[in-house]
Design an enzyme around this catalytic site. Structure first.
Site, PDB file in Angstrom:
ATOM      1  N   PRO A  77       0.815  -1.217   0.000  1.00 21.15           N
ATOM      2  CA  PRO A  77       0.000   0.000   0.000  1.00 21.15           C
ATOM      3  C   PRO A  77       0.849   1.268   0.000  1.00 21.15           C
ATOM      4  O   PRO A  77       1.734   1.407   0.828  1.00 21.15           O
ATOM      5  CB  PRO A  77      -0.788  -0.120   1.300  1.00 21.15           C
ATOM      6  N   ASP A 108      -1.908   2.868   2.685  1.00 17.80           N
ATOM      7  CA  ASP A 108      -1.244   2.910   3.968  1.00 17.80           C
ATOM      8  C   ASP A 108      -1.527   4.286   4.561  1.00 17.80           C
ATOM      9  O   ASP A 108      -1.165   5.302   3.969  1.00 17.80           O
ATOM     10  CB  ASP A 108       0.260   2.715   3.747  1.00 17.80           C
ATOM     11  N   TRP A 152       4.513  -0.220  10.128  1.00 13.18           N
ATOM     12  CA  TRP A 152       4.950  -1.381   9.350  1.00 13.18           C
ATOM     13  C   TRP A 152       4.212  -2.635   9.784  1.00 13.18           C
ATOM     14  O   TRP A 152       4.106  -3.592   9.035  1.00 13.18           O
ATOM     15  CB  TRP A 152       6.464  -1.600   9.502  1.00 13.18           C
ATOM     16  N   GLN A 207      12.417  -1.872   0.513  1.00 19.08           N
ATOM     17  CA  GLN A 207      11.420  -2.536   1.346  1.00 19.08           C
ATOM     18  C   GLN A 207      11.949  -3.826   1.962  1.00 19.08           C
ATOM     19  O   GLN A 207      11.221  -4.518   2.659  1.00 19.08           O
ATOM     20  CB  GLN A 207      10.161  -2.857   0.535  1.00 19.08           C
ATOM     21  N   TRP A 234       8.639  -3.728   4.210  1.00 17.37           N
ATOM     22  CA  TRP A 234       7.463  -4.561   3.977  1.00 17.37           C
ATOM     23  C   TRP A 234       7.803  -6.031   3.751  1.00 17.37           C
ATOM     24  O   TRP A 234       7.116  -6.920   4.228  1.00 17.37           O
ATOM     25  CB  TRP A 234       6.685  -3.990   2.802  1.00 17.37           C
ATOM     26  N   LYS A 291      20.293  10.302  -6.737  1.00 18.46           N
ATOM     27  CA  LYS A 291      18.975   9.988  -6.222  1.00 18.46           C
ATOM     28  C   LYS A 291      18.041  11.170  -6.502  1.00 18.46           C
ATOM     29  O   LYS A 291      18.446  12.321  -6.404  1.00 18.46           O
ATOM     30  CB  LYS A 291      19.083   9.764  -4.715  1.00 18.46           C
ATOM     31  N   LYS A 309      13.331  16.095  -3.929  1.00 18.28           N
ATOM     32  CA  LYS A 309      12.728  17.403  -4.157  1.00 18.28           C
ATOM     33  C   LYS A 309      13.763  18.509  -4.023  1.00 18.28           C
ATOM     34  O   LYS A 309      13.772  19.460  -4.788  1.00 18.28           O
ATOM     35  CB  LYS A 309      11.599  17.627  -3.137  1.00 18.28           C
TER      36      LYS A 309
END
Length: 1051
Positions: free
Chosen positions: A42, A81, A531, A567, A571, A604, A607
């Site tokens: 999610p 999520d 998590w 993840q 996750w 990477k 913003k």
RNA sequence: GGGCGGGUAGCUUAGGUUGGUUGGAGCACCCGGCUGAUAACCGGGAGGUCGCAGGUUCAAAUCCUGCCUCGCCCA
């Protein structure tokens, strides 16, 4: 057929899919089939979706689409999520709530309402992105982690863990800000590092049964009252020194008497001790272990039942890189300290409160004071008691609160844990059953993590999250974990109300009756690690075990998950952690771990750097098809991808445009001819057709195999090369004339059927990766959506066209010969439009069926097989390095040189065959050399080696470069045709419309013979045509060939 | 500090397990050609210390060791 507007086409298809509910149909038509379970990791909708989300969703989507076409029932439930720290921080920023007390003052209920709303800030943006990129997922019935049903499932899971004895309360040392009353995640800590200068101290810990003191160093004097141990490295060398004279230059407080003895690491002694002294003995750290010393601040910490308090203990992480090689250990104020303290049984007691000030009873001069204001007081106290050796200012980076700027304290907070260490072997075993792509993430990165698994701290001192369902009795301290709403209802006190929803503060108000003593129980005021929420997704999405028991039974473990490699410890881990502890099973069978997405410089995307790519830039320019195909073909899914916006452009131009034009070529002529694949049939396919059909079969198999082995990038590249090189640049290019034929011919029908078949297969193969254009093509060709179609490999490829490997090999040779022929022409400076009279193929298999293809491609009047090899070829002997190297080893350079210097290769070959050839004492046999036949000097020719492994043959192509009048006439005709055709195009004439043509040939022109003139008229669809001699009028088009002027006029 | 992965032409990359002829492509650039499906295509040119340094070997982009560097994760 209009020009291609990919963006408009895609938007139109989105509408079509919406109207006919294609996604739902693609599921319904496979109802009853074996399910393939995809679990959506999610996303949180309180952040704007970026290009990396598009990448992940492309891989999720393509596997699901592929499996659906394979005939599986692939339902795809969306998910959101909605809990977690980022949500709270966002709201805190907006409302300027700096601390936990601020939030409580503001009102937890109001705060959580704000969080609940904030969670959906970008939901619309996510929906639009998801739809536009064609990620088929059910966003109308998603699972949402903030819903009561979802939370109830999480409670149930935690209850299972509690009942298995896997849940316990302990401490976790976290960076903590007393001003805001908040502990910080590593991410937040990273925001607030500052370089500071602080006092550090060398402290003398007086041993109980020895005259010496042990010297330890610390940069946090405020932790000294909490000292309960001194850690040494068991293999580190320590020395005991005795002061024999004063120091000459002393700075600051502290010092040592003459005759005083101190113990510290041998390697560090020079940098620490300022006095003159003698070394009186040496020890290994292990020899010091167990020695007792006097507490620095007697009474600050209670001994309790600890036998190890205020003794020397060993820790293998102690090094001699700085300090004294002895580490002051205050259990509650450092992670290593805490772990060590727990391991050896040191008392775990705070000397500092959560407000950051010393607790009463620590020391009369310290009690109630803020710890960072006490450095000086502590140093003075130590100094006057003779316990300070030195003080030294120390500059280092230290984490500070990113809101208040105050230094963070590492502080042991109350925390609930899941005892993952108890199920480590299971975790490893279940992980072994998972098919990881790539395998090294599972074995390496993830396996490594599991082998070092720690207990999972699942509680957070926060507000917005799944409340921890543990209640503790105010009297007898009995703990109870609530597993359902019903249980809550049954156990709550008569004056409690059922909470309006399963969030704080409502659940906080519920009290339970203690089953042990009957007193009230209060909830532990934590929420759970978010998590944990997502780790429960595989069953909580069905509200298991309260509902959907069947749904879970059919869908567990899930077949496929796919997320970024970040993840691994997120996750991927929490799913396995929950499934292992609760279900004693792995959670997923296959896991695709994706590489990060970087900008085109390899940085990477963030913003702050401003290098974030907005997916809509590409959706609106090249379309989602090209964006998806680019991302998938740019590299392996698990490799970091440097996203180059120009690459999307390239993909669009090279692949999609080409594919569309192939389709258009077929469709244009199909429309002209009223072609209907159902009505007409074709008895016999031409050679070219049989070739492309065979290649289609080969590519379909290869593409499928590569998908199965997760080499999705290779699959995409193979298919792209097939479409561009084989289908477009050879099949279609060489077939154009076949469709120009205005009469019904079986050859034309054969070509149309072939294109229809090949495009249908290609559409189906492309569909999972880039679902738009091929759906349009498939609909136009077959009347149905490609997404409802069968995967071409479903019957093991039985329905695919027949494979003919011999034909493929021969065509491959012909194409190589064509390439060589073009090169020969360039070398000989022979214009392509000026034909060559003759060409010969020397050696190789019988290609006579393909001579026409080759002669058209090379503009050669006639191509024939030359039987007499010696006419154009000579023998050449080349070394076989592999064989020779084994045989002659270090003599190889000499042997190679000798072979290189041979001039009569023919004679040498005879010698070798007769066994008469020897170099440097080695007899050279036929195995040691490669005998090649290459073109003779002086011919416009080229040779290539073809075949496989043992059977290599040399094939040459030779072109006759002589010129005669007939050739010149043909060449001239072709020049004229080409100019007129481009003029027709310029005038935007319909393909079938006719023209009136006038041509003027100047004196320098070669003669245009009648036959070729007729050819010009036919090719250019000239209704009337007049050939004039001399220069043309000045107002007509004109061009030049070999110094001759040609003018023409088209009406 | 530890684990994993990468570093090949200006850019994106293939190859690397199995060492062996001149390290392949695409984009961009230059020259030439072709074209009534093509925004394309075809041929050629230029562009490479295969991150660096050692080692093994007759032979290393490929195997070994060390280092540098980038990314991710952990400490």
């Amino acid at each position: 057929m209009p020009e291609l507007d990919a963006v408009a086409m895609e938007e139109g298809l989105i509408q079509t899919w919406g109207e006919e509910d294609t996604f739902q149909q693609s599921i319904e038509q496979r109802r009853g089939k074996k399910p393939f379970i995809f679990l959506e990791g999610p996303p949180t909708a309180n952040g704007k979706p970026g290009i990396h989300h598009v990448v992940a969703r492309t891989y999720k989507d393509l596997v699901c689409r592929w499996k659906a076409m394979e005939g599986f029932l692939v339902e795809r439930k969306g998910g959101w999520d909605t809990h977690g720290l980022p949500v709270e921080i966002e709201v805190q920023k907006r409302l300027d709530l700096m601390s936990n007390p601020d939030i409580i003052e503001f009102g937890m209920e109001k705060f959580n309402d704000e969080c609940r709303n904030s969670v959906w800030t970008y939901e619309d943006a996510w929906r639009k992105m998801t739809e536009r990129m064609a990620f088929w997922v059910d966003l109308d019935n998603p699972y949402i982690t903030l819903q009561d049903n979802y939370i109830e499932s999480c409670w149930w899971a935690l209850g299972e863990m509690f009942n298995k004895g896997l849940l316990f309360k302990g401490h976790k040392v976290l960076p903590f800000c007393p001003q805001t009353g908040t502990s910080y995640s590593s991410h937040e800590v990273a925001l607030g590092y500052k370089e500071v200068e602080e006092p550090s101290v060398y402290v003398k810990f007086k041993l109980q049964n020895d005259d010496a003191s042990v010297l330890a160093w610390t940069t946090t004097p405020w932790t000294l009252p909490g000292n309960v141990g001194l850690a040494v490295g068991p293999d580190v060398d320590y020395i005991k020194i005795k002061v024999n004279a004063d120091s000459e230059n002393w700075d600051g407080r502290g010092g040592a008497e003459i005759g005083e003895e101190m113990i510290l690491a041998k390697d560090l002694f020079k940098g620490v001790i300022r006095h003159h002294c003698d070394i009186i003995s040496e020890y290994k750290g292990s020899e010091l272990v167990g020695m007792e010393y006097e507490p620095l601040f007697p009474g600050a910490v209670e001994r309790g039942d600890s036998t190890t308090a205020w003794t020397i203990i060993e820790a293998d992480w102690v090094t001699t890189t700085d300090g004294t090689g002895v580490v002051h250990t205050a259990v509650m104020y450092g992670e290593d300290d805490y772990n060590l303290g727990m391991a050896v049984g040191l008392p775990a007691q705070h000397t500092v409160g959560m407000d950051g000030s010393f607790l009463t009873g620590t020391h009369s001069e310290l009690d109630g004071k803020y710890v960072k204001d006490c450095d000086d007081i502590i140093i003075n106290l130590l100094s006057t008691e003779g316990k300070l050796y030195r003080e030294k200012m120390y500059v280092h980076d230290y984490p500070h609160c990113w809101r208040t700027g105050h230094p963070l304290l590492y502080y042991a907070m109350d925390s609930w844990f899941v005892k993952m260490t108890a199920v480590k072997e299971k975790l490893l075993e279940f992980n072994d059953r998972v098919e990881w792509a790539p395998d090294w993430v599972g074995e390496g990165r993830f396996g490594e993590w599991l082998r070092n698994v720690k207990d999972w701290a699942i509680s957070r001192e926060r507000f917005w999250g799944t409340p921890l369902p543990v209640w503790v009795c105010v009297d007898c301290k009995h703990q109870h974990c609530i597993s359902s709403k019903d249980e809550l209802q049954t156990m709550m006190t008569s004056d409690s109300e059922m909470p309006k929803e399963l969030h704080r503060p409502y659940v906080d108000n519920v009290k339970l009756n203690c089953p042990q003593c009957g007193e009230n129980m209060e909830r532990e005021a934590f929420v759970m690690d978010c998590w944990f929420d997502s780790g429960c997704a595989f069953f909580a999405q069905w509200h298991h075990p309260f509902d959907g028991g069947e749904a879970l039974a059919n869908s567990f473990p899930v077949d496929y998950i796919c997320e970024g490699v970040d993840q691994t410890r997120g996750w991927f881990y929490t799913l396995l952690a929950v499934s292992t502890t609760v279900f004693d099973s792995p959670a997923y069978k296959r896991c695709l771990s994706l590489g990060l997405i970087l900008d085109k410089e390899g940085k990477k995307m963030s913003k702050s750097k401003g290098n974030v790519i907005d997916p809509w830039d590409h959706f609106n320019r090249e379309g989602a098809d090209a964006s998806r195909w680019y991302m998938v073909s740019a590299g392996a899914p698990w490799s970091p991808m440097k996203f180059d916006p120009n690459g999307v452009r390239e993909t669009y131009a090279r692949f999609f445009l080409t594919m569309w034009n192939i389709y258009r070529f077929h469709a244009d002529y199909a429309a002209l001819d009223n072609f209907d694949p159902e009505q007409s049939s074709v008895e016999e396919r031409s050679l070219l057709d049989r070739w492309i059909l065979s290649k289609t079969n080969a590519i379909a198999h290869e593409f499928h195999e590569l998908l199965v082995s997760w080499d999705i990038h290779k699959a995409a590249r193979v298919l792209e090369d097939f479409v561009v090189d084989d289908l477009s640049n050879w099949y279609v290019r060489r077939s154009r004339r076949r469709l120009w034929d205005e009469n019904e011919s079986s050859d034309k029908a054969s070509c149309q059927h072939t294109l229809h078949e090949v495009l249908t297969v290609v559409s189906r193969l492309v569909a999972p990766i880039s679902p738009f254009m091929v759906d349009q093509i498939h609909r136009n060709l077959n009347g149905t959506s490609v997404h409802l179609a069968e995967w071409p490999l479903n019957d093991d490829g039985a329905s695919l066209p027949k494979r003919d490997e011999v034909l493929e090999a021969r065509m491959s040779l012909v194409r190589q010969l064509a390439e060589m022929g073009r090169k020969i022409r360039v070398d000989a400076k022979r214009r392509q439009r000026l034909p060559c009279a003759e060409g010969w193929i020397v050696g190789g298999p019988d290609l006579s069926e393909m001579h026409t293809l080759l002669s058209e491609e090379l503009n050669v009047e006639k191509i024939s097989l030359e039987e007499d090899l010696d006419r154009f070829q000579k023998v050449e002997i080349q070394p076989n390095r592999k064989a020779l190297g084994k045989k002659v080893r270090q003599e190889l350079p000499q042997v190679l040189q000798a072979l290189d210097e041979l001039d009569d290769h023919e004679a040498t070959l005879a010698d070798i065959q007769a066994g008469r050839m020897s170099i440097a004492g080695f007899t050279i046999t036929e195995d040691d050399v490669v005998v090649r036949r290459v073109e003779r000097m002086g011919y416009s020719a080229m040779t290539i080696e073809v075949g496989e492994n043992e059977v290599m043959i040399d094939v040459s192509i030779v072109l006759d470069m002589s010129i005669d009048d007939a050739l010149l006439s043909k060449g001239l005709a072709r020049e004229i045709i080409r100019r007129i055709q481009s003029k027709r195009k310029e005038l935007d004439l319909e393909m079938e419309s006719t023209i009136e043509l006038d041509i003027w040939l100047s004196e320098e022109c070669p003669e245009l013979v009648e036959y070729d003139w007729e050819h010009v008229k036919a090719e250019t669809r000239a209704r009337t045509a007049t050939l004039h001699e001399g220069e043309g009028p000045s107002n007509v088009d004109f061009f030049e060939v070999d110094g001759a002027n040609i003018s023409f006029k088209v009406n």
